[in-house]
Design a protein around this motif. Sequence first.
Motif, PDB file in Angstrom:
ATOM      1  N   THR A  42       0.846  -1.172   0.000  1.00 45.22           N
ATOM      2  CA  THR A  42       0.000   0.000   0.000  1.00 45.22           C
ATOM      3  C   THR A  42       0.888   1.230   0.000  1.00 45.22           C
ATOM      4  O   THR A  42       1.772   1.352   0.835  1.00 45.22           O
ATOM      5  N   HIS A  44       0.824   5.445  -0.005  1.00 47.54           N
ATOM      6  CA  HIS A  44       0.041   6.654   0.178  1.00 47.54           C
ATOM      7  C   HIS A  44       0.670   7.736  -0.682  1.00 47.54           C
ATOM      8  O   HIS A  44       1.814   8.127  -0.453  1.00 47.54           O
ATOM      9  N   ILE A  56      -4.660   6.298  -1.748  1.00 49.18           N
ATOM     10  CA  ILE A  56      -3.961   5.068  -1.397  1.00 49.18           C
ATOM     11  C   ILE A  56      -3.897   4.179  -2.628  1.00 49.18           C
ATOM     12  O   ILE A  56      -4.923   3.830  -3.198  1.00 49.18           O
ATOM     13  N   HIS A  58      -2.472   0.585  -4.458  1.00 51.38           N
ATOM     14  CA  HIS A  58      -2.024  -0.785  -4.217  1.00 51.38           C
ATOM     15  C   HIS A  58      -1.172  -1.189  -5.405  1.00 51.38           C
ATOM     16  O   HIS A  58      -1.624  -1.139  -6.543  1.00 51.38           O
TER      17      HIS A  58
END
Length: 111
Positions: A42, A44, A56, A58
């Motif tokens: 993850t 940010h 966010i 992935h």
Amino acid sequence: MHVHTKDLVVVISGKDKGKKGKILTAYPKTGRVIVEGVAVITKHQKARAQGEKGGILHMEAAIDASNVMLVCPKCGKATRVSHKVTYIDEGGRTKKREMTRVCKKCGADIE
């Protein structure tokens, strides 16, 4: 390195053991690969430009190439890779040397 970009591999160790995926990127100098859907992290991210969205994300992280095993396209099993060297002869002189990857389980050429 025993695997290349666009190869289908299975993860043999780590938290994602047993997952299959395609290699998106291979880094031969460091011996690491990025596999689709494996080692998802993850991140940010802040918006950098006007109108751009932050949030966010992935994304896949790099894992060591020794933690993946190639899946043979013919027999569909995870296999170690062998190499076969072929010499192309032209008029009694060896002109070119080709190295191909071979499945150790069924003997099929890979690629």
